[in-house]
Scaffold this active site. Structure first.
Site, PDB file in Angstrom:
ATOM      1  N   CYS A  83       0.843  -1.201   0.000  1.00 48.16           N
ATOM      2  CA  CYS A  83       0.000   0.000   0.000  1.00 48.16           C
ATOM      3  C   CYS A  83       0.878   1.250   0.000  1.00 48.16           C
ATOM      4  O   CYS A  83       2.106   1.165   0.033  1.00 48.16           O
ATOM      5  CB  CYS A  83      -0.929   0.012   1.211  1.00 48.16           C
ATOM      6  SG  CYS A  83      -0.060   0.222   2.780  1.00 48.16           S
ATOM      7  N   ASP A 495       8.570  28.602 -32.270  1.00 53.24           N
ATOM      8  CA  ASP A 495       9.626  29.057 -33.167  1.00 53.24           C
ATOM      9  C   ASP A 495       9.147  28.823 -34.591  1.00 53.24           C
ATOM     10  O   ASP A 495       8.511  27.804 -34.880  1.00 53.24           O
ATOM     11  CB  ASP A 495      10.912  28.266 -32.895  1.00 53.24           C
ATOM     12  CG  ASP A 495      12.053  28.708 -33.787  1.00 53.24           C
ATOM     13  OD1 ASP A 495      12.394  29.895 -33.753  1.00 53.24           O
ATOM     14  OD2 ASP A 495      12.577  27.858 -34.529  1.00 53.24           O
TER      15      ASP A 495
END
Length: 794
Positions: A83, A495
């Site tokens: 767990c 760009d």
């Protein structure tokens, strides 16, 4: 006497004696520290008083003055976690070790990623620490080996579950018989028959919970095993006590809860089995990538052709690849011509033509021609191996949103045990004084329903499925934190060259006759200028035969002048034509139109007579307008960044639908422009492909590299878009939003389940077996919800 420790650190960044002297001086000013720094060996030998200084404080001091401390990174497979409390415990212990810079433990992938100082601790030391607290670990094995291990583990879980279910079934029947007052065989009510069924479940099949609980408690921690062991043991031993009371007293009617302990363990095993199956499905993306790899290669050695495992191929080997076969490794074409299906890597569905010297990507499919290739990258250096590594790292990393769940899980189990004890005391003293059984049942229900498994699985399972879904679509997130941050973006800077445009000039327009094209192309054939290459490529497509150039003269800033077959050819701008007194007035309008469109237009004259115009442009990618429209629809401000003049930039931006343009930006200024947008309070992504984009990619909140770009850009970025397909950008944003939404749903239900479940159990409104079923199904529901991401439409 105070304890003094000794250590050696490898220092990064020293360039001269002044550096070593500075580090030594700064360290020796620290209380309790004596340091000697050697420039030649690049090491610092340090003695320090443990009560006044620590490894962390000394390392931080070195970093603060501008140097670095050498670290290494290792990946470990961790076994025995059940767990979130387990993963949190291991992570906490590792992070406390001297020399460990940072450790991340992932419950879903069952792996630990540790960055550490090799001078202070090694991998054996890390593994020893994990083993000391009751778990096991070993250096990360190959994914295929791990899959084999998991398959074996699944078979063991299935066998345990089946045996447990068979033994618990009669006990479960007694529970329903009691509830509905049904007739049943007398043997089922015999306490010793129930004892015989429950004992193997409790102490053979359920022994794993006792072992896990003991190891955690011994080391000052608590996990799910503690809750299960406490709850089932309470039910079992109380039932045993009741059974003993029947000895010598046949008339005594015992109150038995053997079915509670056995059914609880069976339900928990069932939940863990379902959880493991679902978790295995979250790793399907990685398995699919691994299955793409070629298994064999046809190699030529000493003139002989033979089939060998792909692992045995070395750089420089010459390989034969026939139609329909996979390209074994990365390389280049030496002989032959073919087309290659690269869709599994780049997402491009159209096969790519390959000739001599063309680059080949390993694991792509050769379509229709036999080729001889040279291996340039093999093993872990291939493109596919790099992609697998990125996906593995991303699935093993933690998103910031997980920190809250980790903190809560670490304290959760002790708090639950406290609530269970308080529940028992409240019931036996206040609610139903003296009623031991009722108090016991209520406290068991609290212990069982409060397992933090769902909480621990909420984030990592979503990250795994999300990054896997992204990878399957050609989007590589380098970590869970980048997947999370992407959904916060408000602006995206693109760009121009190589991102919005193809990055390769092409002829877009030609006005002139066939003779003009032949002479133009022949004149440009000897030039290496990108514009000349575009003209030659265009002429070749048109089937032009090239003529021999008799004289060639490049006129800087104007164009070229050549002689072919006795004819004088001029190609260039207005200035060239004006200087040669060539009248081009009739073409002025067309020339201006091309320039407004952002194209580079060149005038052509033959023997002093104007003969046409050729226009060349770095054309936009076909999907760019659609991609930008989708990004804008997602609420992002889209900005184009370019070194072009403003008129050309605006022309390109208009074609793709971008309103905001930053033009005439020098390469070194790109990062500054991104920072300016960030200073406006916006979360910014930068998209680029070149070396000069790397600083901007690094400074952006999220750097996104186009996969067709340079290695530097890809290495710097947080996200890589394979193949250069711009439509993957909005898909990357979408998968980030979907994943974070999924994580929030998981956390809501995990928190909500425990918040609602514990009070209900404490009020005695839940039978322990119902609480056990609810706990098991809560974990399964979280993982199942994460798996819904696979069906997300992008």
């Amino acid at each position: 006497m105070t304890e003094r420790n000794h250590m050696t650190l490898s220092i990064i960044g020293m360039t001269c004696a002044a550096c070593s002297s500075r580090i030594e001086k700064v360290l020796n000013k620290m209380d309790g520290v004596e340091a000697h720094v050697n420039l030649t060996t690049e090491k610092a030998t340090i003695d320090y008083d443990a009560s006044q200084a620590s490894v962390e404080s000394i390392t931080k001091k070195i970093v603060n003055i501008g140097y670095g401390v050498l670290t290494e990174k290792t990946e470990l497979d961790v076994f025995g976690m059940t767990c979130a409390a387990c993963s949190t415990r291991i992570e906490k212990v590792l992070n406390k070790q001297a020399g460990v810079k940072i450790a991340n433990v992932n419950l879903t992938t069952e792996a630990a990623s540790v960055e550490y100082n090799p001078e202070l601790i090694d991998t054996k030391g890390l593994i020893d620490k994990i083993q000391d607290i009751g778990y096991d670990a070993k250096l990360k094995v190959e994914p295929t080996e791990k899959q084999t291990h998991k398959a074996k583990e699944m078979r063991n879980k299935k066998m345990k579950l089946l045996v447990s279910a068979v033994l618990a079934a009669p006990l479960l029947l007694t529970m329903f018989v009691h509830l509905f007052q049904l007739p049943m065989p007398v043997i089922l009510m015999n306490p010793w028959f129930q004892f015989a069924l429950a004992t193997p479940v409790q102490f053979i099949i359920g022994w794993q919970f006792y072992v896990g609980a003991y190891k955690n408690l011994r080391n000052g921690g608590a996990n799910m095993d503690v809750l299960v062991a406490l709850g089932t043991s309470a039910a079992y031993f109380y039932s045993l006590y009741e059974a003993v009371k029947t000895i010598g007293n046949p008339s005594y009617d015992p109150h038995l809860y053997f079915e509670t302990s056995a059914v609880l363990i069976t339900l928990i095993l069932f939940g863990k089995y379902l959880e493991a199956r679902a978790k295995n499905q979250t790793t399907n993306a990685l398995s699919s990538l691994l299955n793409l790899q070629a298994k064999e290669a046809r190699v030529i050695r000493n003139g002989d052709e033979s089939m060998i495992p792909v692992e045995d191929v070395v750089v420089g080997d010459h390989l034969i690849v026939k139609p329909g076969e996979k390209i074994p490794v990365d390389g280049k074409v030496m002989k032959g011509r073919t087309s290659v299906d690269e869709s599994m890597i780049t997402g491009e569905s159209i096969p790519v033509e390959k000739e001599v010297d063309a680059t080949l990507i390993g694991s792509t499919i050769n379509k229709n021609g036999s080729i001889e290739m040279e291996a340039t990258k093999v093993g872990k250096d291939t493109a596919l191996a790099s992609i697998v590594k990125i996906v593995e790292d991303a699935q093993g990393s933690k998103a910031p949103i997980q920190r809250l769940a980790d903190v809560i899980s670490g304290y959760f189990v002790p708090i639950v045990v406290g609530i269970a004890v308080l529940t028992f005391i409240t019931w036996i003293t206040l609610v139903q004084p003296g009623q031991f059984e009722t108090a016991l049942v209520a406290s068991i229900a609290v212990l069982v329903i409060a397992c933090p498994c769902a909480l621990g699985l909420a984030t990592p399972t979503s990250i795994m499925v999300g990054t896997g879904k992204a990878a399957a679509n050609g989007i590589l997130f380098k970590g869970g934190e980048h997947l999370e941050k992407t959904h916060q973006l408000e602006a995206i800077v693109l760009d121009k060259t190589g991102t919005i445009t193809k990055g390769k000039p092409e002829v877009t327009d030609f006005t002139g006759d066939q003779e003009a094209l032949q002479l133009l192309a022949s004149a440009e054939k000897g030039s290496e200028h990108p514009l000349a290459e575009a003209i030659v490529a265009y002429a070749t497509e048109q089937g032009v035969n090239f003529l021999e150039v008799e004289a060639f003269d490049a006129i800087p800033g104007h164009g070229i002048e050549t002689t072919i077959n006795g004819k004088e050819i001029f190609v260039g701008n207005r200035k060239l034509m004006n200087e040669r007194n060539i009248e081009v007035g009739e073409a002025e309008h067309q020339l201006a139109a091309y320039e407004i469109e952002g194209k580079t237009a060149m005038l052509i004259a033959i023997d002093g007579v104007f003969r046409g115009i050729v226009a060349v442009a770095d054309t936009i990618k076909e999907t760019a307008p659609q991609a930008i429209q989708q990004l804008q629809a997602q609420g992002l401000a889209v900005i184009m960044l370019t070194g072009d003049n403003d008129r050309t930039a605006q022309a390109i931006a208009k074609q793709v639908g971008i309103d905001q343009v930053i033009a005439q930006v020098l390469p070194e200024e790109k990062a500054d422009r991104v920072k300016e947008i960030q200073l406006q309070g916006k979360k910014v992504a930068m998209v680029g492909d070149g070396v000069n984009d790397a600083p901007a990619l690094a400074i952006a909140d999220i750097g996104i590299a186009i996969g067709t770009g340079t290695d530097v850009a890809i290495e710097t970025a947080d996200v890589t878009i394979l193949g250069g397909e711009l439509l993957l950008l909005p898909k990357a944003i979408a998968i980030s939003h979907a994943t974070i939404r999924n994580i929030r749903q998981n956390l809501f239900w995990a928190f909500g389940y425990n918040t609602a479940g514990i009070p209900v159990a404490a009020l005695g409104l839940l039978a322990p077996w119902v609480a056990g079923a609810a706990m098991a199904l809560s974990s399964v529901s979280v993982v199942s919800n994460s798996l819904r991401l696979k069906r997300t439409k992008l």
